[in-house]
Write an enzyme that holds these catalytic residues in place. Structure first.
Site, mmCIF file in Angstrom:
data_model
loop_
_atom_site.group_PDB
_atom_site.id
_atom_site.type_symbol
_atom_site.label_atom_id
_atom_site.label_comp_id
_atom_site.label_asym_id
_atom_site.label_seq_id
_atom_site.Cartn_x
_atom_site.Cartn_y
_atom_site.Cartn_z
ATOM 1 N N THR A 140 0.831 -1.205 0.000
ATOM 2 C CA THR A 140 0.000 0.000 0.000
ATOM 3 C C THR A 140 0.865 1.255 0.000
ATOM 4 O O THR A 140 1.817 1.343 0.782
ATOM 5 C CB THR A 140 -0.997 0.086 1.182
ATOM 6 N N ASP A 142 -0.148 3.838 1.080
ATOM 7 C CA ASP A 142 -0.531 4.554 2.305
ATOM 8 C C ASP A 142 0.411 4.244 3.478
ATOM 9 O O ASP A 142 0.458 4.986 4.454
ATOM 10 C CB ASP A 142 -1.960 4.194 2.718
ATOM 11 N N MET A 188 -2.154 11.394 -1.825
ATOM 12 C CA MET A 188 -3.024 10.317 -1.323
ATOM 13 C C MET A 188 -2.588 9.825 0.063
ATOM 14 O O MET A 188 -1.554 10.233 0.578
ATOM 15 C CB MET A 188 -3.001 9.144 -2.298
ATOM 16 N N GLY A 189 -3.337 8.895 0.580
ATOM 17 C CA GLY A 189 -2.978 8.310 1.871
ATOM 18 C C GLY A 189 -4.176 8.229 2.806
ATOM 19 O O GLY A 189 -4.057 7.766 3.939
ATOM 20 N N ARG A 190 -5.288 8.671 2.311
ATOM 21 C CA ARG A 190 -6.574 8.577 3.016
ATOM 22 C C ARG A 190 -6.528 9.052 4.465
ATOM 23 O O ARG A 190 -6.594 10.231 4.695
ATOM 24 C CB ARG A 190 -7.060 7.128 2.930
ATOM 25 N N GLU A 245 -4.927 14.206 1.101
ATOM 26 C CA GLU A 245 -6.313 14.180 0.602
ATOM 27 C C GLU A 245 -7.307 14.017 1.763
ATOM 28 O O GLU A 245 -8.472 14.356 1.625
ATOM 29 C CB GLU A 245 -6.490 13.014 -0.369
ATOM 30 N N LEU A 300 -1.015 9.370 -10.595
ATOM 31 C CA LEU A 300 0.397 9.425 -11.003
ATOM 32 C C LEU A 300 1.328 8.923 -9.899
ATOM 33 O O LEU A 300 2.306 8.240 -10.166
ATOM 34 C CB LEU A 300 0.777 10.871 -11.369
ATOM 35 N N GLN A 301 1.005 9.245 -8.638
ATOM 36 C CA GLN A 301 1.920 8.907 -7.548
ATOM 37 C C GLN A 301 1.994 7.405 -7.289
ATOM 38 O O GLN A 301 2.933 6.921 -6.668
ATOM 39 C CB GLN A 301 1.522 9.639 -6.263
ATOM 40 N N ARG A 302 1.016 6.643 -7.738
ATOM 41 C CA ARG A 302 1.091 5.203 -7.485
ATOM 42 C C ARG A 302 1.320 4.403 -8.778
ATOM 43 O O ARG A 302 1.362 3.178 -8.741
ATOM 44 C CB ARG A 302 -0.160 4.718 -6.753
HETATM 45 O O1 F6P Z 1 -5.640 2.338 -0.807
HETATM 46 C C1 F6P Z 1 -4.672 3.140 -1.345
HETATM 47 C C2 F6P Z 1 -5.218 4.346 -2.036
HETATM 48 O O2 F6P Z 1 -4.303 4.637 -3.058
HETATM 49 C C3 F6P Z 1 -5.463 5.555 -1.120
HETATM 50 O O3 F6P Z 1 -4.334 6.301 -0.871
HETATM 51 C C4 F6P Z 1 -6.500 6.325 -1.889
HETATM 52 O O4 F6P Z 1 -7.296 7.113 -1.048
HETATM 53 C C5 F6P Z 1 -7.316 5.235 -2.482
HETATM 54 O O5 F6P Z 1 -6.458 4.133 -2.641
HETATM 55 C C6 F6P Z 1 -7.939 5.566 -3.799
HETATM 56 O O6 F6P Z 1 -8.585 4.438 -4.256
HETATM 57 P P1 F6P Z 1 -9.302 4.272 -5.647
HETATM 58 O O7 F6P Z 1 -8.271 4.299 -6.703
HETATM 59 O O8 F6P Z 1 -10.009 2.974 -5.520
HETATM 60 O O9 F6P Z 1 -10.230 5.447 -5.766
#
Ligand code: F6P
Length: 411
Positions: A140, A142, A188-190, A245, A300-302
């Protein structure tokens, strides 16, 4: 002869396929006969959507391509199995399909929610005397899984973020004192601020770094934020701010809900967060009359496989390999973990944790002592923790000036 199935679940990372490659490579090496992949995680497995990974990966070049391909090769899902009591139908179906294909072991590569799936399947197997075993492999961006020192996927996302921030900082300085400019970069990172914290790594003798960092761990005070920006603009004309976020105001509302009060929710109850930088940009434009540009790093970050960290890439691969080893030894309800032996020199050990219930659904937050007392920056200890994870580069396989990836055939 033993057979294994592997799935990927939750948000992808730029190295989750390196873990898949590690699972496949090691499973074949230690003696699994078939190594299957479930399409779109448990949701696809419930519909018997599986492929034989030999079709792709007996070819070594394909395995190298897989390791360098972003996103989840097998596809993903955000599917909650529910409790055994309330949803026995799904569990019966999963085991029916596993039996049908003579599958002995299941490896799920994912984050907190995915570990909930592993825990539930393991519990069902124990309760019903099923022979199959279940293993979790962490991933993850996150970085919020407990017990493991960090998670595959995090280091590469940090490397991308710090690199991109250096570029944004240069661009944002372009008008100098002729114009006040604020760039707000949403990361990101919820609910956990690990990834946003990596913004601090942008700073060195060649780069002034970001001017403020707001993590979701604390409460975000809009008035304090406007004051912070005003004060920063008294000292310099061009500032860059990193925000998670998931920052929330005192009433526990996400800042992005200022823009959209009806955010959608996934099956695990997580709100789909988007719009925080935009909301803050509007506040600054309205209140301070300055140029405020929201930048959302979003996907982009992932997905930035061109900029993965070699350390992260290798760790993701080894976590996958370790997953297959645990599965072959018939361990169940375990997750692979990384144990940091030392930071300088950086050394980790691949180990396992034997109670996945203590990992599933639990979010590891950034500890208070690693957040600046004003809640708008992070401490040197946090920077030191992240630094080793972004080291090294991976050579892409290029053709016609572009990186090559592997995509599964249409089924
Ligand atoms: O679970 C990892 C994550 O990349 C979080 O950082 C982000 O909030 C979420 O997934 C976004 O998920 P999705 O691509 O399903 O909208």
């Amino acid at each position: 002869m033993k057979n294994l199935i592997v799935g990927q679940s939750g948000g992808p990372t730029s190295v989750i396929n390196a873990s898949l490659a590690g699972v496949y490579y090691q499973a074949k090496k230690i003696g699994y006969n078939k190594v299957y992949g479930m399409l779109n995680g448990i949701e696809g497995l419930l519909q018997d959507k599986i492929i034989d990974l030999d079709e792709y990966f007996t070819n070594k070049d394909n395995l190298e391509l897989l390791k360098r391909t972003p996103s989840s090769f097998l596809g993903s899902c955000r599917y909650k199995l529910g409790t055994i009591k309330d949803n026995e139908k799904d569990y019966k179906k999963v085991f029916e399909i596993l039996d049908k294909h003579s599958i002995d072991s299941l490896i799920y590569i994912g984050g907190n929610d995915s570990m909930d799936t592993v825990a539930s399947l393991h519990d069902y197997a124990v309760l019903n005397n099923k022979k199959q075993n279940f293993i979790g492999v962490p991933k993850t961006i996150d970085n919020d899984l407990p017990i493991t020192d960090h998670c595959p996927g995090f280091g590469s996302a940090c490397k991308y973020i710090a690199t991109t921030l250096r570029e944004i900082i240069q661009d944002n300085m372009v008008y100098g004192d002729t114009k006040k400019t604020v760039a707000i970069v949403e990361i990101m990172g919820r609910h956990a601020g690990w990834l946003t914290a990596s913004a601090a790594l942008a700073k060195d003798e060649t780069c002034p770094g970001v001017d403020a960092i707001y993590l979701p761990e604390g409460t975000f005070d809009i008035e304090e934020f406007v004051k912070d920006v005003e004060n920063l603009l008294k000292k310099k004309s061009n500032i860059v701010i990193a925000v998670s976020e998931g920052i929330r105001t005192e009433d526990r509302k996400f800042v992005c809900e200022l823009l959209d009060a009806n955010l959608k929710t996934d099956s695990f109850g997580h709100k789909e967060l988007v719009g925080c930088a935009e909301a803050l940009g509007k506040i600054l434009r309205d209140r301070l009359g300055i140029k405020a540009r929201p930048i959302t790093l979003s996907t982009l970050q992932r997905a930035a496989s061109h900029l993965v960290s070699k350390t992260d890439y290798n760790e993701a691969y080894h976590c996958g390999m370790k997953g297959s080893e645990l599965a072959y030894k018939n361990k169940s309800g375990y997750m692979v973990i990384m144990n940091r032996i030392s930071t300088n020199p950086y050394k980790i050990k691949y180990e396992s944790y034997n109670d996945i219930h203590k990992i599933a659904n639990i979010e590891k937050k950034v500890p208070n002592e690693w957040i600046d007392t004003k809640n708008n920056y992070v401490t040197q200890d946090l920077i030191n923790y992240i630094k080793p994870l972004i080291q090294g580069e991976v050579k892409q396989i290029m053709k016609d000036g572009l990186p090559q990836h592997i995509t599964k055939k249409e089924n």
